[in-house]
Design an enzyme around this catalytic site. Structure first.
Site, PDB file in Angstrom:
ATOM      1  N   ASP A 477       0.864  -1.180   0.000  1.00 39.34           N
ATOM      2  CA  ASP A 477       0.000   0.000   0.000  1.00 39.34           C
ATOM      3  C   ASP A 477       0.908   1.239   0.000  1.00 39.34           C
ATOM      4  O   ASP A 477       2.088   1.147   0.349  1.00 39.34           O
ATOM      5  CB  ASP A 477      -0.884  -0.029   1.251  1.00 39.34           C
ATOM      6  CG  ASP A 477      -1.732   1.217   1.392  1.00 39.34           C
ATOM      7  OD1 ASP A 477      -2.334   1.617   0.383  1.00 39.34           O
ATOM      8  OD2 ASP A 477      -1.773   1.793   2.491  1.00 39.34           O
ATOM      9  N   THR A 479      -0.064   4.936   1.142  1.00 39.02           N
ATOM     10  CA  THR A 479      -0.204   5.855   2.267  1.00 39.02           C
ATOM     11  C   THR A 479       0.049   5.158   3.600  1.00 39.02           C
ATOM     12  O   THR A 479      -0.621   4.186   3.933  1.00 39.02           O
ATOM     13  CB  THR A 479      -1.608   6.484   2.281  1.00 39.02           C
ATOM     14  OG1 THR A 479      -1.845   7.087   1.003  1.00 39.02           O
ATOM     15  CG2 THR A 479      -1.733   7.527   3.375  1.00 39.02           C
ATOM     16  N   ASP A 676      -1.461  -0.675   6.134  1.00 38.41           N
ATOM     17  CA  ASP A 676      -1.635  -0.133   7.480  1.00 38.41           C
ATOM     18  C   ASP A 676      -3.063   0.301   7.774  1.00 38.41           C
ATOM     19  O   ASP A 676      -3.365   0.676   8.905  1.00 38.41           O
ATOM     20  CB  ASP A 676      -0.707   1.071   7.687  1.00 38.41           C
ATOM     21  CG  ASP A 676      -1.186   2.297   6.921  1.00 38.41           C
ATOM     22  OD1 ASP A 676      -1.710   2.124   5.792  1.00 38.41           O
ATOM     23  OD2 ASP A 676      -1.045   3.413   7.440  1.00 38.41           O
TER      24      ASP A 676
END
Length: 787
Positions: A477, A479, A676
């Site tokens: 991912d 961000t 996250d």
């Protein structure tokens, strides 16, 4: 406790305990445990649950408890405080069989090993009570063993007593060794027979019991034996074998327990980080020091310079630099101000702070880390399950070989043939104890998880350690994973009739209910400009492409191009500006009011300093790197080009990430997913290995098998290296255990006697058995030096 509700169609829905997704009862993937039925969204989640049901059942229970706590908080905060600080009874488990759990001390019903507390207690004595007991039994009876062995070897030469009298002396000296020092072994042997779980204690109990009973009868009633049993004026007795085996087994247990105690050092060091007291500010302004266990949610606490932050919470007054190295490994202190989160056990460097406690007891970050390390240490690797199956059958095979040895020597051996048969049969039983085989993998896992924790890598279970080394594809991912996850607001562009600040105010008002870092940047920017935010009357999130809600009777939508397309809203008028911003690496979100586009907002999120090095290292190790993000494709490609990531997917929904993992797995790839956020949770659960950033959401960490506490992707390479070293160590231990038994059993059975006249004494067999276990543990402890 039921974990389901009824949906709009009247169908019961349940929460998948692995990934947290809602599943209807129509799902074909179900599992019944303890009279409860669990439902799963996919076969992958079903398999993960079956591999470790205790973990996921515990996760469901903790989630439910947390929800209940929140509900109670709305009614009575005092009750929540009492609930959060309630003491629970100690749970005891077996280090070799973690599925054995009970609320009181005892022995494992499978292997007979003494149960240990699930979590070590810093308040208990430094020395394990069992270790202390075994040391006392060993040292108190060692002089008796030495005397018995000395008499057996040299008594006939010294001619101090008649040989019949010497047998009685040896018997009297051996009685306390058997009925006190060795009594725990016989109890475990009997339990293994009652439980139909043959183990090492079965062999030790039968072997030493047979030698003692034979010698006892030979001393009390020598007339029942034929003349062939008489040697040097008495029936040949083997009290010295019984005594020496028990003493050497006790020595082996002492060595093993000492080594095992070192495996819990990592958890004890983590527990030791927590402060013992907190300074509470009472309602009347008076301050007092209270035990940490008395801190409740919502309490105001004073943290003075040099003190540790007592629990997780938020700063309400003051500012300071906080040393978070215990959590992040970064030596540079972090500046914290009013409104910032602080974590328990971190150190306040200079300023005085007042904080409000938000998470206490088992809900703090430190407690969660301790629980994860403990859970991983007690879980079983697939390789260990194979060793367990082998060990169970192995004991039965050894008993069979021992019987064959006894009758083979008795019928075909030289005189006294039956005495030779008995002694060699006992030697086979003792040397073949599968203790080294049983310890081969658990010790490696326990040491590796402790080592990983000290390096900021938390493995959820042993399977994660074993499988991480196999991955060949990594989906990342953007961000919060590749980037800092602390974006800053750049600018807003409004359509004619709207002001830039009004676009920012509306977007920030809506984003107050979102957990996304981009939303936090927008809200923070609006507050810095002193814009008056309005609380939305409804809010909808979780799609991964944006948020929607109602504000003062207006329907607001804020998200990426995919959300606007879904709502049928054209963004053509902003395409040039949006693409220019994205090419610079900014994330672009569109804001619509009542179906009309009114502006866009740009937010930049800098790449972590450690990310380029981490990506390069992972690529050089042969991993295929794929970026999948909900951001626009132009932004994603801009970040990807700076990091050397060629395979980039933009504007990806959570379902698309899940599908991407599926697609790669169908191609035969072993896939790891690193993320996250809540939107990463389904993909983290579906991946062969899910890797969560410790700086991310609880949902992401609960869905992953590996957590990087520092949120640093370099931890993946560290974790892979540790995985490789651990599996190598486990294979070495298993190879040694199997080789030891393959060589030892034939020697004990007397295979060399026709050629060399050599026989293996049961005492030597007992010593070899103890040393084999100690060597396996010693080899496992080498992992503590793994970088």
């Amino acid at each position: 406790m039921d974990h389901h509700h009824e949906n709009k169609n009247g169908n019961n829905t349940h929460i998948d305990p692995v990934c947290g997704m809602e599943v209807t009862e129509a799902s074909k993937f179900t599992e019944k445990v303890d009279h409860k039925t669990f439902y799963f969204c996919s076969e992958k989640c079903h398999i993960k649950f079956k591999n470790d049901p205790a973990f996921y059942m515990n996760k469901v229970e903790k989630t439910s408890t947390a929800k209940e706590s929140q509900n109670i908080n709305n009614i009575n905060s005092i009750e929540v405080n009492q609930l959060a600080n309630a003491n629970t009874s100690t749970i005891y488990t077996c280090p070799m069989h973690p599925e054995i759990r009970q609320n009181h001390p005892g022995n494992c019903s499978i292997c007979g090993m003494t149960l240990e507390p699930l979590l070590p207690n810093l308040d208990e004595a430094d020395e394990n009570p069992e270790l202390k007991d075994f040391k006392r039994r060993f040292w108190y009876t060692l002089p008796l063993t030495l005397i018995v062995v000395f008499l057996a070897m040299f008594g006939h030469q010294l001619d101090w007593f008649e040989m019949g009298v010497q047998s009685w002396i040896e018997l009297v000296l051996t009685l306390p060794i058997v009925f006190w020092a060795g009594w725990p072994f016989f109890v475990r042997c009997w339990q293994s027979i009652l439980n139909r779980s043959p183990n090492m204690w079965t062999l030790i109990g039968i072997g030493t019991g047979a030698a003692f009973i034979y010698s006892l009868v030979g001393t009390l009633a020598p007339q029942v034996f034929p003349d062939s049993f008489i040697s040097m004026g008495r029936v040949a007795v083997y009290f010295e074998a019984t005594a020496a085996i028990i003493s050497l087994t006790l020595l082996g247990q002492v060595l093993e327990l000492k080594a095992r105690s070192q495996t819990s050092a990592a958890i004890k060091s983590l527990l030791g980080l927590a402060p013992k007291t907190a300074r509470k500010i009472n309602d009347d302004g008076r301050e007092e020091d209270i035990p940490l266990s008395h801190v409740h949610v919502g309490d105001l606490l004073r943290v003075r310079p040099g003190e540790k932050v007592p629990v997780d919470g938020v700063i309400t007054e003051g500012s300071s630099s906080i040393d978070e190295s215990m959590l992040t490994g970064e030596p540079v202190p972090v500046t914290k101000r009013v409104g910032d989160q602080v974590i328990g056990a971190t150190i306040n460097m200079n300023g005085s702070l007042v904080m409000r406690s938000e998470k206490v007891g088992s809900l703090t970050v430190l407690s969660q880390i301790v629980q994860m390390v403990s859970q991983a240490q007690r879980s079983k690797a697939p390789m260990q399950r194979m060793a367990d199956q082998v060990a169970g059958w192995f004991v039965l095979v050894v008993i069979g070989i021992s019987i064959i040895t006894f009758f083979g020597w008795g019928i075909f051996g030289p005189e006294p043939s039956w005495v030779y048969g008995l002694i060699n049969a006992v030697a086979v039983l003792i040397i073949a104890c599968p203790c080294a085989l049983g310890l081969a993998t658990p010790m490696s896992i326990m040491v590796a998880t402790g080592r990983g924790a000290s390096n900021g890598v938390l493995f959820r279970d042993a399977a994660a350690i074993e499988n991480l080394r196999k991955i060949d594809t990594l989906i990342i991912d953007k961000t919060g994973t590749l980037t800092e996850g602390k974006p800053s607001f750049d600018k807003a562009i409004a359509v004619s009739g709207y002001e830039e600040n009004e676009v920012l105010r509306l977007a920030a008002s809506l984003d107050q209910g979102s957990e996304h870092p981009l939303a936090d940047a927008i809200v923070r920017a609006a507050r810095e400009r002193n814009l008056a935010l309005t609380k939305p009357t409804s809010f909808e999130s979780g799609s991964g492409i944006g948020v929607k809600g109602e504000l003062n009777g207006q329907q607001l939508s804020l998200g990426n191009t995919a959300l606007m397309e879904q709502l049928g809203i054209s963004v053509d008028s902003f395409i040039p500006q949006a693409e220019e911003l994205r090419s610079e690496g900014a994330s672009v979100m569109y804001l619509a009011v009542d179906g009309q586009l009114i502006g866009l907002l740009a937010v930049s999120d800098p790449i972590k300093i450690s990310t380029p090095e981490a990506v390069l290292s992972l690529k050089n190790s042969g991993l295929r790197i794929v970026m999948a993000t909900g951001d626009g494709l132009t932004t994603a490609k801009s970040v990807g080009s700076r990091l050397g990531i060629d395979e980039v997917y933009g504007e990806v929904k959570p379902a698309d990430k899940l599908q991407l993992v599926h697609k790669l797995q169908k191609e035969g790839r072993v896939v790891a997913m690193a993320g996250d956020g809540i939107n990463d949770a389904p993909a983290l659960a579906q991946a062969d290995i899910g890797i969560a950033m410790g700086t991310g959401t609880d949902v992401a960490m609960n869905s992953a098998q590996v957590t990087l506490v520092k949120g640093d992707l370099r931890g993946i390479e560290t974790a892979r290296s540790l995985s490789e070293a651990t599996i190598k160590n486990m294979k070495q231990n298993l190879m040694f255990a199997f080789l030891y038994n393959a060589l030892g059993i034939p020697l004990a059975a007397g295979i060399l006697y026709p050629f060399t006249g050599w026989l293996l004494s049961p005492m030597i067999a007992a010593l070899a058995m103890s040393l084999s276990s100690a060597s396996v543990i010693g080899n496992a402890l080498r992992l503590r030096s793994q970088n």
